[in-house]
Design a protein around this motif. Structure first.
Motif, short mmCIF file in Angstrom:
data_model
loop_
_atom_site.label_atom_id
_atom_site.label_comp_id
_atom_site.label_asym_id
_atom_site.label_seq_id
_atom_site.Cartn_x
_atom_site.Cartn_y
_atom_site.Cartn_z
N PHE A 103 0.82 -1.19 0.00
CA PHE A 103 0.00 0.00 0.00
C PHE A 103 0.87 1.26 0.00
N ARG A 129 -9.72 1.83 -4.90
CA ARG A 129 -9.42 3.23 -4.60
C ARG A 129 -8.63 3.86 -5.76
N THR A 474 -13.74 2.85 3.47
CA THR A 474 -12.31 2.55 3.32
C THR A 474 -11.44 3.59 4.02
N ASP A 475 -11.95 4.84 4.08
CA ASP A 475 -11.17 5.89 4.76
C ASP A 475 -10.93 5.57 6.22
N ILE A 476 -11.91 4.99 6.89
CA ILE A 476 -11.76 4.80 8.34
C ILE A 476 -11.43 3.36 8.70
N SER A 478 -8.86 1.38 8.56
CA SER A 478 -7.65 1.04 9.32
C SER A 478 -7.68 1.66 10.72
N GLN A 479 -8.31 2.84 10.84
CA GLN A 479 -8.48 3.43 12.17
C GLN A 479 -9.38 2.56 13.03
N ALA A 482 -7.70 -0.65 14.39
CA ALA A 482 -6.90 -0.49 15.60
C ALA A 482 -7.80 -0.53 16.83
N LYS A 483 -9.00 0.04 16.71
CA LYS A 483 -9.92 0.09 17.84
C LYS A 483 -10.45 -1.29 18.19
N GLU A 485 -9.41 -4.20 17.28
CA GLU A 485 -8.35 -5.15 17.66
C GLU A 485 -8.02 -5.01 19.13
N ALA A 513 -18.51 6.78 16.69
CA ALA A 513 -17.64 7.97 16.68
C ALA A 513 -17.00 8.17 15.30
N GLU B 65 -10.25 10.86 18.88
CA GLU B 65 -9.07 10.01 18.92
C GLU B 65 -7.80 10.85 18.96
N ALA B 242 -1.63 -5.17 20.29
CA ALA B 242 -3.05 -4.80 20.22
C ALA B 242 -3.65 -4.47 21.58
N TYR B 245 -2.86 -0.30 22.55
CA TYR B 245 -2.98 0.83 21.62
C TYR B 245 -3.39 2.11 22.35
N ARG B 257 -1.00 5.37 10.12
CA ARG B 257 -2.24 4.65 9.89
C ARG B 257 -3.16 5.42 8.93
N LEU B 260 -0.64 6.76 5.37
CA LEU B 260 -0.13 5.74 4.45
C LEU B 260 -1.09 4.59 4.29
N GLN B 261 -1.64 4.09 5.40
CA GLN B 261 -2.54 2.95 5.27
C GLN B 261 -3.93 3.39 4.81
N GLY B 262 -4.37 4.56 5.28
CA GLY B 262 -5.69 5.03 4.91
C GLY B 262 -5.68 5.93 3.69
N GLN B 264 -5.14 9.00 3.32
CA GLN B 264 -5.72 10.35 3.44
C GLN B 264 -4.57 11.34 3.61
#
Lengths: 535, 299
Positions: A103, A129, A474-476, A478-479, A482-483, A485, A513, B65, B242, B245, B257, B260-262, B264
């Motif tokens: 990525f 994307r 897709t924007d959120i 990966s954020q 983390a939550k 997980e 949120a 966050e 995990a 975090y 995050r 690069l990953q997202g 944006q």
């Protein structure tokens, strides 16, 4: 004066190191980027022998898994890249993409205008994307105009079409996978026999077997040191799948698009993981092992664990040749799908398509690209899979049998990555034949074959064949990952106060949120628009 | 001015490569910061993407966050200043009193060694050493004190402590060398005079050694303040898991995050710009304070 001199000296040292560090990191980046280009231009068009027919030239991405041995060259230049240039009549410049950071790497290449003509990946989400950002161009017209073999192949495999289609147009090129099998639970049949247990068929039976492995010394070393279950990446996936609630996947519940977390079933998955942890059926330290899985591999390889939540493919891990070398008396069997109170869900089946390849919108020579794809589908994929006849394999009953596994591993095994498209199909027979003479390898391949049969037997629930192309999601993603997980992990290891109910409430809070309500509506809309193409 | 330019023309020429390095690699990329005020589309490039005003900053300040992450970043850096920053000063003072030259060199090198090991390896070592079943720390705790094994790395209480200690382990040696160098420059006559006046070791350290390295401490402190908004990505990434975090996510992992990953980029650039501006303000402030205290400061 003395003081400020000293001060300046120290400043100079600091600056010097900063500069050095800066120079080093910059040097690394540029050399990494330029090396493949330099290497490729070495055997590029200018130097090639005068062509009989017009030679095309394209660039393509190649997953870098670090498997090319030093003496073979690099991913950009090795015996197989040279061979492909010779055989296909197209000069291909390969851009290595680190498998674990595709990525980042693709984003960087695209943003700097250096992306290769053929952008290949397993990650449909990422490619979608790229398509929506205008990186790629539709391919239908090129297939119509320039292709013969691939065009025919597509007609024979219409089930590929939904996976190749983005926003209603065909953007990708792909062939069928050699197998759709993914996850698998392996069990030590010799331990079951020794303790007089039968193959578990339900979650409760599996728990009982695990408890027996823990308490009744299945390896006979006189110590109560067995950790029944060894994990891999697949552990939570398999447990989630039993309950039809794979983490972060979309489900259709009562006609509504829902994140798996918000089904009742997900709580059962968490409850199982928690129970297994509390009772010591899994390694108590798995949380810090999740980067390398070194402890888990060791547990399985040294015979300290009797159940492995792993993968059907035994080439590299699980009950592979290395395992049987270190555990010569082990008898391993795949566990048939486990039943829960919600019924029996099969093992995960991957999407039918193999790698997806996009055409870069700046591509200069689509004709050459199609020519290369046709050649790969017709004949190119075979040597990249089996090596050279007479040197790496021999044909027995039409099935290629590997001659020298070590030579094969060094000279051929990395080449499989170059197959943008292929027509290989795995079966129990072909796997057994490929195993060669090594008895350990034969055992491993035999099991792979058995696992394939088990995966094929039972249907696997997947309401969305691929993640919805909804940018808000897709924007959120990966954020959000983390939550959930963190919440799932804390719940698993957190003892009594962290209940699955609390976990789901916490995940719900994070989801809201991040704008979950709105996303659900968008995904629902997307589903309604696209569901026709799924079946 | 003109005269000195003419006289030192070669010196100025020698300066050019260094200057161009900074212009090319440090100043030119600043152009990318305008991404923070745009809606970046990868194919349009930086300049042609549409302007977005302060949209991304607005989102940043309204993202719950982000405040957690800002808090983690500041807390970890606070521990860093309180515990990690003084460590090399203490070590250098101790080393300075050693008379056996070979032993001093040996200790110094051993202290410096972790500085050359990457966090991928150090992170693995920390996890192994602190493992509840096989780690040496828990072994000692159980054998000597009879305490039940603690799974340090997944505890939100212990993780920041482990993180801070590992920072000391990795960086103290480097700072020790800087301070030792500064101490070596102190006039030995001062110590002699102090001894004649009857000052003991403690008095000598307090009245001669520490004032002698005050300037160095001040500069390193200013530089450290510039990194107040910045916790090294590598260290966090390799030590986090995990379960923690919520206390270990910092701006750099957040940017990784999201950016690069997202993908944006604009939002991630806004975060980075915000971080940079705060860092600059901190450096300027501390520099002023230190100048008021009579030291030279950075400029």
């Amino acid at each position: 004066m003395g003081k400020s001199l000293r001060r300046n000296a120290i400043l100079a040292v600091l600056l010097g190191t900063a500069l050095l560090a800066g120079a080093c990191s910059n040097g690394k980046v540029t050399s990494g980027d330029n090396a493949p280009q330099g290497a490729a231009s070495g055997n590029g068009t200018e130097q090639a022998a005068p062509p009989q027919e017009e030679r095309g030239s394209i660039s393509a991405s190649i997953y870098d898994r670090g498997r090319v041995p030093a003496e073979e060259g690099s991913y950009a230049d090795n015996r197989w890249t040279r061979w492909m240039n010779e055989q296909s009549g197209v000069d291909v410049k390969w851009t290595p993409i680190p498998r674990a950071q595709e990525f980042d790497k693709y984003n960087m290449l695209i943003a700097s205008g250096q992306a290769p003509d053929l952008i290949t990946s397993y990650d449909r989400n990422m490619l979608s994307r790229f398509v929506s950002q205008g990186v790629a161009q539709p391919v239908d017209e090129y297939i119509e105009k320039y292709s013969t073999s691939y065009k025919k192949y597509l007609e024979e495999h219409p089930e590929l079409k939904p996976y190749l289609t983005f926003d209603g147009k065909m953007y990708a090129v792909a062939s069928m996978r050699n197998t759709r099998a993914q996850t698998m639970i392996w069990i030590r049949q010799d331990w079951l026999d020794k303790l007089n247990l039968k193959m578990p068929a339900t979650v409760d039976e599996l728990l009982d077997v695990a408890r027996a492995f823990r308490d009744r010394d299945p390896d006979g070393n006189g110590e109560k040191d067995t950790i029944p279950i060894a994990m891999t990446l697949a552990y939570d996936r398999i447990v989630d799948d039993w309950f039809q609630a794979r983490s972060a996947e979309w489900m259709i519940e009562d006609g509504k698009a829902t994140q798996s977390f918000f089904t009742e079933r997900y709580k059962d998955s968490l409850a199982f993981q928690k129970l297994a942890y509390d009772e010591g059926l899994v390694d108590k330290e798995y949380v810090t092992d999740r980067k390398t899985w070194a402890r888990q591999k060791q547990l399985w390889l040294t015979g300290k664990s009797g159940i492995l939540f792993g993968f059907a493919n035994t080439t590299n891990e699980g009950p592979n040749a290395e395992f049987f070398k270190s555990q010569p008396n082990a008898v391993v069997k795949p566990v048939p799908p486990i039943a829960t109170k919600y019924g029996t869900n099969g093992y995960q089946k991957e999407a039918p398509n193999f790698l997806l390849t996009l055409f870069n919108k700046d591509m200069k020579d689509p004709k050459a690209a199609m020519k290369f794809i046709d050649w790969m589908l017709d004949s190119g994929w075979k040597p990249l899979t089996y090596g050279e006849e007479g040197i790496h394999y021999e044909l027995k009953n039409g099935i290629p049998v590997t001659k020298n596994p070590e030579k094969f591993a060094k000279e051929v095994s990395y080449a499989i990555e170059y197959r943008l498209v292929h027509q290989e199909q795995l079966s129990a027979e072909s796997l057994a034949a490929q195993a060669g003479d090594d008895p350990n390898q034969q055992k491993a391949m035999q099991l792979f074959g058995e696992a394939l049969a088990i995966v094929a037997q039972t249907a696997y629930r997947q309401d969305f064949p691929y993640p919805p192309s909804v940018p808000e999601y897709t924007d959120i993603a990966s954020q959000f990952k983390a939550k959930w997980e963190e919440i799932a992990t804390r719940t698993t290891i957190g003892g009594k106060s962290y209940t699955p109910d609390r976990a789901v409430a916490d995940i719900r809070k994070e989801w809201d949120a991040l704008g979950g309500k709105n996303i659900e509506a968008k995904v629902q809309q997307w589903y309604e628009q696209n569901k026709e193409s799924f079946k | 001015m003109k005269v000195s330019l003419k006289r030192d023309v070669w010196l100025y020429l020698f300066l050019l490569p260094g200057l161009s390095f900074f212009l090319l690699f440090k100043y030119a990329p600043l152009y990318g910061e305008i991404l923070a005020f745009k809606d970046f589309r990868i194919v349009d490039g930086i300049w042609n993407s549409p302007w977005a005003g302060f949209k991304h900053f607005d989102r940043l300040f309204h993202d719950e966050e982000f405040w957690t992450i800002l808090r983690n970043t500041l807390l970890l850096n606070l521990y860093n200043i309180v515990f990690v920053f003084p460590a090399p000063i203490v070590l250098a003072l101790l080393l300075n009193e050693l008379r056996l030259a070979w032993y001093k060199r040996l200790v110094q090198n051993l202290l410096y060694l972790p500085n050359f090991i990457s966090w991928v390896v150090l992170g693995g070592i920390v996890v192994t050493v602190l493992s509840p079943s096989t780690g040496v720390v828990n072994h000692i705790l159980a054998r000597v004190f009879g305490i039940d094994p603690v799974y340090f790395m997944v505890s939100t209480f212990w993780w920041p402590i482990v993180f801070t200690l590992s920072s000391i382990w990795q960086t103290a040696g480097w700072g020790t060398i800087l301070y030792s160098a500064a101490m070596a420059g102190i006039d030995p006559g001062l110590y002699e005079a102090a001894r004649i006046d009857g000052a003991g070791k403690a008095r000598q350290i307090w009245h001669i050694t520490l004032p002698g390295i005050r300037g160095t401490i001040a500069i390193l402190l200013i530089l450290q303040m510039g990194r107040m908004m910045d916790v090294g990505f590598e260290q966090v990434y390799n030590m986090q898991n995990a379960a923690v975090y919520s206390v270990s996510d910092v701006i750099s992992t957040y940017v990784y995050r999201i950016g690069l990953q997202g993908a944006q980029y604009s939002f991630a650039t806004a975060v980075g710009l915000f971080q940079g501006v705060i860092g600059l303000i901190l450096v300027l402030t501390v520099n002023q304070i230190i100048k008021k205290m009579g030291e030279d400061g950075l400029w």
